[in-house]
Scaffold this active site. Sequence first.
Site, short mmCIF file in Angstrom:
data_model
loop_
_atom_site.label_atom_id
_atom_site.label_comp_id
_atom_site.label_asym_id
_atom_site.label_seq_id
_atom_site.Cartn_x
_atom_site.Cartn_y
_atom_site.Cartn_z
CG ASP A 155 5.59 -3.59 -1.03
OD1 ASP A 155 5.26 -4.77 -0.85
OD2 ASP A 155 4.85 -2.76 -1.57
CG ASP B 34 0.06 -2.42 -1.11
OD1 ASP B 34 1.18 -2.35 -0.56
OD2 ASP B 34 -0.21 -3.25 -2.00
#
Length: 368
Positions: A215, A268
């Site tokens: 990420d 997420d």
Amino acid sequence: MTICAFCAFSVQLYSPRRPVVDIAEVFLWLMAVGTILCASYWSAWSAREVAVEQDQLLKDASDEVTSPKGLGVSNVVDISTASAVFFVVIASCFLILLYKLMSSWFLDLLVVLFCIGGVEGLQTCLVALLSRWFKRTGESFIKVPFFGAVSYLTLAVSPFCIAFAVIWAVYRNASFGWIGQDILGIALIITVIQIVRVPNLKVGTVLLSCAFLYDIFWVFVSKSLFHESVMIVVARGDRSGEDGIPMLLKIPRLFDPWGGFSIIGFGDILLPGLLIAFSLRYDCLAKKNLRAGYFLWAMFAYGLGLLITYVALNLMDGHGQPALLYIVPFTLGTFIALGKMRGDLKILWTKGEPERVCPHVGLESNKE
């Protein structure tokens, strides 16, 4: 009449201010937490059913069966450390592919793939839910070409799921299209968390650590290589002519004068959700209550990490933030710290489930 040769003009640009708290972000937070909550309880319930079934099989087994090993469930996949690393590598390759090939035709392909996954997820969730009321229909099967044995309940639900996905695909750009996308996305995430499992804390740590680096790299570091954030460009669908790829949950900013959507990627929710579901399975098998277990604190840590993500997003004036940058340290750190404090870290790290006494061995000892 007087004519002024030099007149002074002042031009003022009006820039409306965004609300301090965006209601869309509040609902996204609730959706993310609620999705993990539902998926975790479903996963824990399934694990408990399997444990009860294993105990019953061991009690009724012959003398040749003395260990619960091998008595698993075929529709559940336990990921390994190697597959966790491989998953992040594949995700990076797929992200680059999206970035390079992002266009209207490629987005249509993603929509088709998303519809297939969404239909499967919605069908799985509905069948699991409705089978409680239509148990007989759910346990009656018919052989279907190319699909094998399929329950009558699945056959009854499938047309609705397919129609729902097709209608969403046709009207996905309408003002209400986000509702169908969120429903299909949530169903898909819940189904994946139900099918794919983190077997122990070691695998969960490797998976979330790799996702943490993934990420950060594709949101921040990729700017120096591609002159723009690859993750943000792909998420927004800048080159596709639409409001982003379908692999995310989104809610329109109803009270934002600038409009747009608040979004959160599937990863997420899904990746931390795998670890949180593992924590609840462990609590159930260890017969721990919420306060003495790990699930409540892992769930709280995830919610806090996601909340800080939105705070950082607003402080950075809406610039995209890697959610896992905040979620992973809170969720994983809380889990590991609690395990260390309670003396369960070794079992959590290696076995992933508490010691269970084999009932078959107990019966044999009683006979002697």
